[in-house]
Every structure is written in C-alpha cells, then in structure tokens.
Write a protein that holds these residues in place. Structure first.
Motif: not given
Length: 345
Positions: A268-296
C-alpha cells in the motif's frame, strides 16, 4: 506525426461534454496518508464527466444520470493513475508505453547539457498523457549547468555565486514558461535554496533537489518538496564523514561510493508512492487520489495490489482525463513502429 495517426486510429474513446461514464462494482483502494490509511471502498461507483471525477461512493449512494456509460469493474480494483516523478517522453512510443502501463502523469526534468541529469528533448503527447517539466537552477550558472570535472573543491571555494535577485528571476521565468517544477542543483547553497523555494512556492511551483552544498536536514526545514534520489537522502542520515566525501566529489568515484543505500515499502505504501505522494509533493492537487473534483485518471486491475504489488501489472483498463485508453491498439501501434524502423534500416 505518429501520435496524430494514433489518435486517428481511435486509441482513446472520448466522453463528450453531454455524457457521463461510471466505473462500477470495483474496490476503490485508499492511497491517502502516504499509504497508511485503509478506508477502501468496496462495490464502489466513480462517476465521471468532462475529464473529472464528479462523485465517488458506494452503489447505494451515487445516483447515475440517464444515459451514463457503465464500465463494469465488479470484482476488480481501482487505483489512481500512476505518476512518474522523473521520466522521459522523447517519442510517441514513450507516451504510448506510459499509458499502456497505467502511468497518466510524467514529470520530465529538462537539462541544458549533459552535466545535468535530464532530458534535452520532450514531445507534446496528443494521446492524453499529462507531461509536466522541471527546469534546473544552479548556484552558479545562468542555465542550470554544473561542473563536469571532479572534485568540486575549487568550484565551491572560488567560483562566483548567483545573487538572490538572479535566482528569483530564473524561477519567475520558469513559471512564465509553463514549467511546474524547479530542480535545485547540487551546487545550490542554503541561502540560495531559501530564495528558490520561497519564489517557487509563491508561484505555485514545486522544488526538487539533489543536495551537495546544502545538507538534507536544512533542505527539509527550508521546505524542499522532493528529494531526487533516496540513496543520497539516506547518505545524509549516515556518518558525517560519508556526506563530506560525497560533497567533495558528488559526480565522481568518491561520491558514488559514499551514496549507496537500500529501502523497501509495503504494497500500500508503494501504491501511495506512485500516486498520492507525488501528487502532493509536486503540488498537483488535481490528481493522485480518487476524489470528486480531481482528474479522472485511474487504473482498473484484475488482481489485488494490497496483497502483491505485482498486481499493478494486471491491468484491465486505463482511463486518462476521463477517456478510456485502448491498450490493445497501443500495442498494435508499437508493433507498427518497430516494423517501420526495421524496414528503414
């Protein structure tokens, strides 16, 4: 162009502005909290329109508009599109390969010359892949280049450093040029790093770094967003003499010998390292999580990556910006390119 040809073949099926699509029945895997959360959602519904996620929830609570296109993913698993934080997109083949493997965003470091680890050529994909670029900033040069000779003792002690106003202007020029990331160079000093980070964050840019003249603890406290290499990060937590050996010869034998480390993570940490973590670290709030308002941007898997991270290879389907990627045709396009190259010698 080959990418335009690929688009004409219909490698991506578009969802028009008047239509909705929905991924239904899968288990949505939670990659928040750096892979330490476990709020997975079974029998989930992800409603998509105009390239964005409109709603996420269980089947009982998400109402589907009429004429919604259903993507049945019952018994499968959904993760956000993968993010490559240090990649290359030199040809249409690179772009197609990324999408085939579920990578929907790539950060490409640009390089002014071979002294900097990065790319001198980047194409603009038309297949939906999101490509973001970073530009290097050195503590001494106007174009981000660094010395190619070793060791750097003379460079560190005698060369003229760039002033704060010059560094700030370089960051502003990068933002104006559409770049999303600043790559602080090996020869950036602590006071220079402060200027670079402050200006970049003011403009909404992320800052990466591979430090030599600045310590990693200082860079952390200064607000650096991303460290480029985990081995160098680990080195800075080791013995002081090891770091000094690296700082005196960061591109030569001494530095390389001092910069070896090993790390590992849970699935699970590896999944986060390739999705949510880089989105947060690179200041990309429109991706990296499956949430309303984000890129599909999402990947549907046939196997459970929480059990075995190798399940990320069991891809059933990829969506980028709300569009379904035809992976079979991507393979056909790759085969056609290889044959064309063979025929031209």
């Amino acid at each position: 162009m080959l990418l335009e040809f690929a688009a004409a073949l219909g490698l991506i099926t578009a969802v028009s502005s008047s239509q909705y699509s929905a991924v239904t029945g899968a288990t949505l895997i939670d990659v928040s909290a750096h892979g330490h959360a476990e709020s997975d959602l079974s029998d989930a519904v992800i409603l998509i329109a105009d390239g964005r996620i409109v709603a996420v929830g269980d089947r009982a609570h998400v109402r589907l508009p009429r004429h919604t296109t259903i993507i049945d993913a019952a018994g499968r698993y959904v993760i956000p599109g993968l993010i490559d934080g240090f990649g290359a997109v030199r040809t249409p083949g690179f772009a197609d390969a990324y999408l085939y493997e579920g990578v929907t965003t790539v950060v490409v470091p640009l390089a002014p010359d071979p002294s900097v680890d990065g790319e001198t050529k980047v194409i603009a994909p038309t297949n939906g892949l999101s490509v973001l670029t970073s530009v290097p900033i050195s503590g001494y040069s106007d174009n981000g280049s660094i010395p190619t000779v070793s060791p750097w003792r003379e460079h560190r002690l005698k060369d003229r450093r760039l002033e704060a106003s010059v560094l700030a202007a370089q960051v502003e020029a990068a933002a104006a040029g559409g770049h999303r990331v600043i790559a602080a160079g090996l020869d950036v000093w602590p006071d220079q790093l402060d200027i670079i980070i402050a200006q970049a964050h003011r403009l909404g840019l992320a800052v990466t770094g591979e430090m030599a003249f600045t310590s990693y603890p200082y860079a952390i406290n200064a607000g650096l967003d991303v460290f480029v290499r985990n081995d160098k990060y680990s080195l800075n937590l080791s013995q002081p003499q090891d770091f000094l050996a690296y700082a005196d010869d960061p591109r030569g034998r001494g530095g390389m010998a001092a910069a070896r480390a090993v790390c590992g993570t849970a699935p699970r940490e590896a999944l986060a390292a390739a999705t949510g973590n880089p989105a947060e670290s690179f200041r990309l709030p429109d991706r990296g999580q499956l949430e309303a308002g984000r890129r599909a941007d999402l990947v549907i898997l046939d196997a459970d990556p929480r059990v075995d991270i190798a399940a990320v290879d069991a891809i059933r389907e990829v969506m980028v910006d709300g569009k379904r990627v035809d992976r079979a045709r991507l393979l056909d396009a790759a085969t056609a390119r290889r044959r064309a190259q063979a025929n031209t010698g």
